[in-house]
Scaffold this motif. Structure first.
Motif, PDB file in Angstrom:
ATOM      1  N   THR A 268      -3.098   4.750  -2.560  1.00  0.00           N
ATOM      2  CA  THR A 268      -4.255   5.565  -2.365  1.00  0.00           C
ATOM      3  C   THR A 268      -4.711   6.816  -2.942  1.00  0.00           C
ATOM      4  OG1 THR A 268      -2.901   6.852  -0.494  1.00  0.00           O
ATOM      5  CG2 THR A 268      -3.945   4.676   0.358  1.00  0.00           C
ATOM      6  N   HIS A 269      -3.654   7.516  -3.211  1.00  0.00           N
ATOM      7  CA  HIS A 269      -3.981   8.703  -4.217  1.00  0.00           C
ATOM      8  C   HIS A 269      -2.882   9.294  -4.805  1.00  0.00           C
ATOM      9  CE1 HIS A 269      -2.871  10.382  -0.199  1.00  0.00           C
ATOM     10  NE2 HIS A 269      -2.621  11.561  -0.796  1.00  0.00           N
ATOM     11  N   PHE A 270      -2.799  10.188  -5.835  1.00  0.00           N
ATOM     12  CA  PHE A 270      -1.975  10.607  -6.589  1.00  0.00           C
ATOM     13  C   PHE A 270      -0.555  11.395  -5.933  1.00  0.00           C
ATOM     14  CE2 PHE A 270      -2.550  15.008  -7.466  1.00  0.00           C
ATOM     15  CZ  PHE A 270      -3.861  15.021  -7.093  1.00  0.00           C
ATOM     16  N   HIS A 271      -0.723  11.626  -4.814  1.00  0.00           N
ATOM     17  CA  HIS A 271       0.295  12.697  -4.328  1.00  0.00           C
ATOM     18  C   HIS A 271       1.664  11.930  -4.406  1.00  0.00           C
ATOM     19  CE1 HIS A 271      -2.864  15.201  -1.929  1.00  0.00           C
ATOM     20  NE2 HIS A 271      -2.750  15.173  -3.286  1.00  0.00           N
ATOM     21  N   SER A 272       2.613  12.659  -4.631  1.00  0.00           N
ATOM     22  CA  SER A 272       3.800  12.090  -5.053  1.00  0.00           C
ATOM     23  C   SER A 272       4.723  11.057  -3.734  1.00  0.00           C
ATOM     24  CB  SER A 272       4.978  13.019  -5.362  1.00  0.00           C
ATOM     25  OG  SER A 272       5.233  13.966  -4.213  1.00  0.00           O
ATOM     26  N   ASP A 273       4.201  11.361  -2.262  1.00  0.00           N
ATOM     27  CA  ASP A 273       4.707  10.768  -1.350  1.00  0.00           C
ATOM     28  C   ASP A 273       4.087   9.150  -1.562  1.00  0.00           C
ATOM     29  OD1 ASP A 273       2.454  12.309  -0.595  1.00  0.00           O
ATOM     30  OD2 ASP A 273       2.968  12.215   1.416  1.00  0.00           O
ATOM     31  N   HIS A 274       2.922   9.101  -2.047  1.00  0.00           N
ATOM     32  CA  HIS A 274       2.248   8.089  -2.267  1.00  0.00           C
ATOM     33  C   HIS A 274       2.373   7.023  -3.564  1.00  0.00           C
ATOM     34  CE1 HIS A 274      -0.147   9.123   1.432  1.00  0.00           C
ATOM     35  NE2 HIS A 274       0.013  10.233   1.108  1.00  0.00           N
ATOM     36  N   ALA A 275       2.495   7.986  -4.624  1.00  0.00           N
ATOM     37  CA  ALA A 275       2.531   7.304  -5.925  1.00  0.00           C
ATOM     38  C   ALA A 275       4.090   7.452  -6.330  1.00  0.00           C
ATOM     39  CB  ALA A 275       1.626   8.228  -6.825  1.00  0.00           C
ATOM     40  N   GLY A 276       4.993   8.129  -5.772  1.00  0.00           N
ATOM     41  CA  GLY A 276       6.224   8.300  -6.462  1.00  0.00           C
ATOM     42  C   GLY A 276       7.344   7.297  -6.780  1.00  0.00           C
ATOM     43  N   GLN A 277       7.007   5.956  -6.132  1.00  0.00           N
ATOM     44  CA  GLN A 277       7.850   5.009  -6.446  1.00  0.00           C
ATOM     45  C   GLN A 277       7.301   3.900  -7.084  1.00  0.00           C
ATOM     46  OE1 GLN A 277      11.852   4.884  -4.130  1.00  0.00           O
ATOM     47  NE2 GLN A 277      10.180   4.362  -2.744  1.00  0.00           N
TER      48      GLN A 277
ATOM     49  N   ILE B 265       0.869  -1.184  -0.175  1.00  0.00           N
ATOM     50  CA  ILE B 265      -0.179   0.026   0.107  1.00  0.00           C
ATOM     51  C   ILE B 265       0.883   1.278  -0.047  1.00  0.00           C
ATOM     52  CG2 ILE B 265      -1.799   1.205   1.179  1.00  0.00           C
ATOM     53  CD1 ILE B 265      -2.783  -1.631   0.961  1.00  0.00           C
ATOM     54  N   ASP B 266       0.795   2.081  -0.989  1.00  0.00           N
ATOM     55  CA  ASP B 266       1.682   3.394  -1.322  1.00  0.00           C
ATOM     56  C   ASP B 266       3.240   2.921  -1.446  1.00  0.00           C
ATOM     57  OD1 ASP B 266      -0.451   4.845  -1.723  1.00  0.00           O
ATOM     58  OD2 ASP B 266      -0.569   5.553   0.468  1.00  0.00           O
ATOM     59  N   THR B 267       3.773   4.074  -1.816  1.00  0.00           N
ATOM     60  CA  THR B 267       5.354   3.852  -2.169  1.00  0.00           C
ATOM     61  C   THR B 267       6.352   4.577  -1.799  1.00  0.00           C
ATOM     62  OG1 THR B 267       5.086   5.035  -4.321  1.00  0.00           O
ATOM     63  CG2 THR B 267       4.311   2.664  -4.277  1.00  0.00           C
ATOM     64  N   GLY B 268       5.869   5.858  -1.385  1.00  0.00           N
ATOM     65  CA  GLY B 268       7.206   6.803  -1.211  1.00  0.00           C
ATOM     66  C   GLY B 268       7.421   7.652  -2.217  1.00  0.00           C
ATOM     67  N   THR B 269       8.264   8.900  -2.428  1.00  0.00           N
ATOM     68  CA  THR B 269       8.619   9.721  -3.158  1.00  0.00           C
ATOM     69  C   THR B 269       9.698   8.936  -3.928  1.00  0.00           C
ATOM     70  OG1 THR B 269       9.995  10.724  -1.654  1.00  0.00           O
ATOM     71  CG2 THR B 269       8.030  11.848  -2.218  1.00  0.00           C
TER      72      THR B 269
END
Ligand SMILES: [Zn+2]
Length: 341
Positions: free
Chosen positions: A73-82, A40-44
């Motif tokens: 969870t959403h497109f913000h870079s801390d979630h989608a970045g990697q 769930i989510d990936t980091g920048t």
């Protein structure tokens, strides 16, 4: 030293990776299973973040190739970045809500050229933001674009979708508010939900408007605070007892936290009415009144966006009106008698 992984529920591991922001880290979650894992989510997309992701997966005995699903969870870079990094090294299915997909890497200035998450300078100027803050913000925006490595969304997900891992179902729950297309992931068997930035324990999720049109549906009013309230009630109905948020501590009383978030925004709405009662008219002036302790340009931008989300809801409720005057939008209480001309 970068390894922080710990089991927070059966076969579910939480670990932190660093972020190049004031918000210093994000919690990532791994659902571990012999027939493929869910991340769930990936980091920048930053070297230290990639290193921490790898170190924690190594510690858990998981290679990129073992990741079967990546839920964003959403497109913000801390979630989608990697997500792109994982995609380069695996066959993982990257999943996201369709509304989120539109905004990947698009902090766009091109009004009328597709979705616009960020409006041009004129938008901030008409709301009273000083030129220096606008310029600092533009500078920062350029940097933000590089924080998400491009990737392909393999599957869009919505309320009726779920995946099965081991003996557990993971259901997607559409929860817009903090971001367009935000999703939570709910597991009924374990009675828990990954809440992304929708419900956080220590801080309140930023709910913002940054463009004068709905970023996706041009003919609709964009009311993210109203959306957020509906999403909170929707998550309350799930009745889960453990919330796993993207930042900060686990949520052990989700229902109580939902009540606190609702109360917080009610109070903010009152403070903004008070600001207008005292003669503050532009959204920027109202934001400085409502958030007096914030001083940096990035804060001003968050505050302005958050204030506009509250003003939009007050306007929809008929409590205030926004009027174009001398190049600015001035907000005032509707109960106030019209000034003599
Ligand atoms: Zn976010």
């Amino acid at each position: 030293m970068q390894v922080s992984a710990q089991e927070v529920a059966e076969n579910i591991y939480e670990f932190q990776v660093p972020l190049p922001f004031k918000l210093k880290e994000i919690n990532l979650f791994l659902v571990k299973s012999d027939d493929g894992c869910l991340l769930i989510d990936t980091g920048t997309n930053t070297p230290a973040t990639a290193e921490a992701l790898k170190a924690n997966l190594d510690y858990l005995g998981v290679a990129f190739g073992d990741i079967r699903y990546v839920a964003i969870t959403h497109f913000h870079s801390d979630h989608a970045g990697q997500a792109g990094l994982i995609q380069q090294h695996s066959d993982a299915v990257v999943m996201m809500h369709a509304d989120s997909k539109h905004f990947l890497g698009s902090w766009s200035d091109e009004v009328g050229q597709g979705p616009v998450y960020m409006a041009p300078d004129a938008f901030f100027r008409q709301h009273g933001m000083p030129q220096a803050s606008i310029e600092q913000f533009q500078h920062m925006r350029q940097r933000y674009l590089s924080l998400t490595l491009p990737f392909e969304v393999n599957q869009t997900v919505d309320d009726t979708d779920s995946i099965r891992i081991g003996d557990c179902d993971f259901q997607f729950v559409f929860t817009p508010g903090h971001a367009i297309g935000h999703i939570c992931v709910y597991c009924p068997q374990l009675n828990l939900a990954f809440t992304g930035d929708h419900i956080l324990q220590r801080i309140t999720p930023n709910i913002s408007i940054h463009s004068d049109k709905h970023p996706l549906h041009r003919n609709e009013r964009y009311n993210p605070l109203g959306d957020f309230f509906l999403s909170l009630e929707k998550t309350r109905q799930l009745g889960f007892s453990l919330g796993l948020p993207s930042h900060g501590a686990l949520i052990t009383d989700p229902e109580g936290r939902i009540d606190e978030l609702l109360a917080h925004h009610d109070e903010r709405l009152q403070v903004m009415l008070e600001a207008m009662d005292q003669g503050h008219q532009t959204a920027y002036a109202i934001s400085r009144y409502a958030f007096p302790k914030y001083t940096e340009a990035f804060d001003h931008w968050l505050m302005l966006g958050e204030t506009l989300a509250h003003l939009e809801l007050l306007e929809i409720r008929g409590q205030i009106e926004g009027v174009h005057e001398d190049g600015f939008i001035h907000y005032r209480l509707t109960a106030e008698p019209a000034p003599a001309r």
